[in-house]
Design an enzyme around this catalytic site. Structure first.
Site, PDB file in Angstrom:
ATOM      1  N   SER A  35      39.931  23.242  30.898  1.00  0.00           N
ATOM      2  CA  SER A  35      40.642  23.293  32.164  1.00  0.00           C
ATOM      3  C   SER A  35      41.107  21.895  32.518  1.00  0.00           C
ATOM      4  CB  SER A  35      39.741  23.838  33.274  1.00  0.00           C
ATOM      5  OG  SER A  35      40.395  23.819  34.528  1.00  0.00           O
ATOM      6  N   ARG A  36      42.211  21.812  33.253  1.00  0.00           N
ATOM      7  CA  ARG A  36      42.682  20.504  33.704  1.00  0.00           C
ATOM      8  C   ARG A  36      41.750  19.906  34.751  1.00  0.00           C
ATOM      9  NH1 ARG A  36      48.771  21.817  35.365  1.00  0.00           N
ATOM     10  NH2 ARG A  36      47.632  23.566  36.276  1.00  0.00           N
ATOM     11  N   LYS A  89      44.314  39.960  32.561  1.00  0.00           N
ATOM     12  CA  LYS A  89      45.516  40.708  32.901  1.00  0.00           C
ATOM     13  C   LYS A  89      46.458  39.855  33.763  1.00  0.00           C
ATOM     14  CE  LYS A  89      44.855  41.224  37.350  1.00  0.00           C
ATOM     15  NZ  LYS A  89      45.833  40.921  38.410  1.00  0.00           N
ATOM     16  N   ASP A 167      51.078  41.313  40.363  1.00  0.00           N
ATOM     17  CA  ASP A 167      49.832  40.743  39.863  1.00  0.00           C
ATOM     18  C   ASP A 167      48.652  41.608  40.291  1.00  0.00           C
ATOM     19  OD1 ASP A 167      48.348  38.130  38.775  1.00  0.00           O
ATOM     20  OD2 ASP A 167      47.363  38.759  40.623  1.00  0.00           O
TER      21      ASP A 167
END
Length: 303
Positions: A35-36, A89, A167
């Site tokens: 992760s950043r 998803k 979404d």
């Protein structure tokens, strides 16, 4: 100790759902994160995916929780490195790229799992079984929630590829395509786009089979994740995103809700069996809505 897995994209959904599911699994252990900015206490953290792949050949499975647009490149690298891949998803930004990943995984002999967590909700399998021999007269989805609560400050959801209200709406479609005994296809859609956004904030959908849906990302207060089905033999209702099941208004005991733990159990079985599971039916309905939908411009939206 379970097989080590790497979780990529340490945001809200990863911390709320994936990390606890892995921590409580007999099959898996969280071996690394990428992760950043996000990390998980006590777990080796990388900011560079290529570095993780090079330094951790002992990790055979990658679970991708990134937004849809960058996900393809990560999945591609993982597959080419011989790793099994789970896709949060929706499985990608486009249907074509998921088809490409499916072909890559098959050629590489690794597992690819396009996960649909709402299909694992406690009431869904029971609803599917009850509807299997019924004549369905009418189905309606009401899926309305507050984007500010569930995606705080995540502007990517309103950028190209972010899917907007689809979404969360695709969760309803994943249930719908699982429980209906016969397939349907979209006929009409109206999509509401805020004047400052590239993806819709609300949608009204109409399929064959007298199936309709209302999606909205502006609902404050109580959230609505409901599916109602009228049949010749009674009414079925799924509530709380499929966690609760009612038949003719009588609540059915469906046991505890274990969406994400069930996904990781399913992934373990797929890897053991040397198989993949990439069902794109929910995503096809979203693509059809964006193709057929009439666009209506509404007021600007800001977090």
């Amino acid at each position: 100790m379970g097989t080590p897995i790497c979780l990529v994209g340490i945001g809200k959904i990863a911390l709320d759902q994936h990390v606890p599911a892995i921590a409580n699994s007999d099959d898996w252990t969280l071996g690394a994160t990428v992760s950043r900015s996000g990390t998980v206490d006590g777990v080796p953290a990388f900011t560079d995916f290529d570095q993780m792949l090079a330094e951790r050949p002992d990790i055979p499975v990658i679970s991708l929780c990134l937004p849809p647009v960058p996900r393809f490149d990560y999945a591609r690298k993982a597959i080419l490195a011989g790793r099994h891949v789970m896709l949060e998803k929706p499985p990608g930004a486009t249907l074509a790229e998921v088809h490409a990943l499916t072909n890559m995984a098959q050629a590489a002999g690794v597992t690819l799992f396009a996960t649909w967590h709402s299909r694992m909700a406690a009431g869904v399998a029971h609803a599917k079984a009850w509807l299997n021999d019924k004549t369905i007269a009418k189905t309606h989805i009401t899926w309305k929630e507050d984007v500010r609560r569930w995606h705080p400050g995540q502007n990517w959801v309103f950028e190209p590829g972010g899917m907007g209200v689809f979404d969360p709406g695709i969760n309803a479609l994943s249930i719908l395509t699982e429980i209906l005994p016969t397939p349907i296809h979209l006929q009409n859609a109206t999509l509401e786009f805020p004047s400052n956004c590239d993806t819709p904030i609300a949608a009204r959908l109409d399929w064959t089979g007298n199936v309709t849906a209302d999606f909205d990302w502006r609902q404050e207060g109580p959230q609505s994740w409901n599916i109602d089905v009228e049949t010749s033999d009674g009414r079925l209702a799924l509530r709380d995103g499929g966690a609760r099941l009612l038949i003719d208004e009588n609540e059915i005991d469906v046991g505890p809700n274990r969406e994400y733990p069930a996904l990781y159990e399913r992934m373990a079985k797929l890897v053991r069996d040397g198989s993949s599971d990439v069902d794109l039916a929910p995503m096809i309905h979203v693509a059809d809505a964006l193709t057929l939908g009439k666009r209506v411009t509404v007021d600007e939206f800001h977090f």
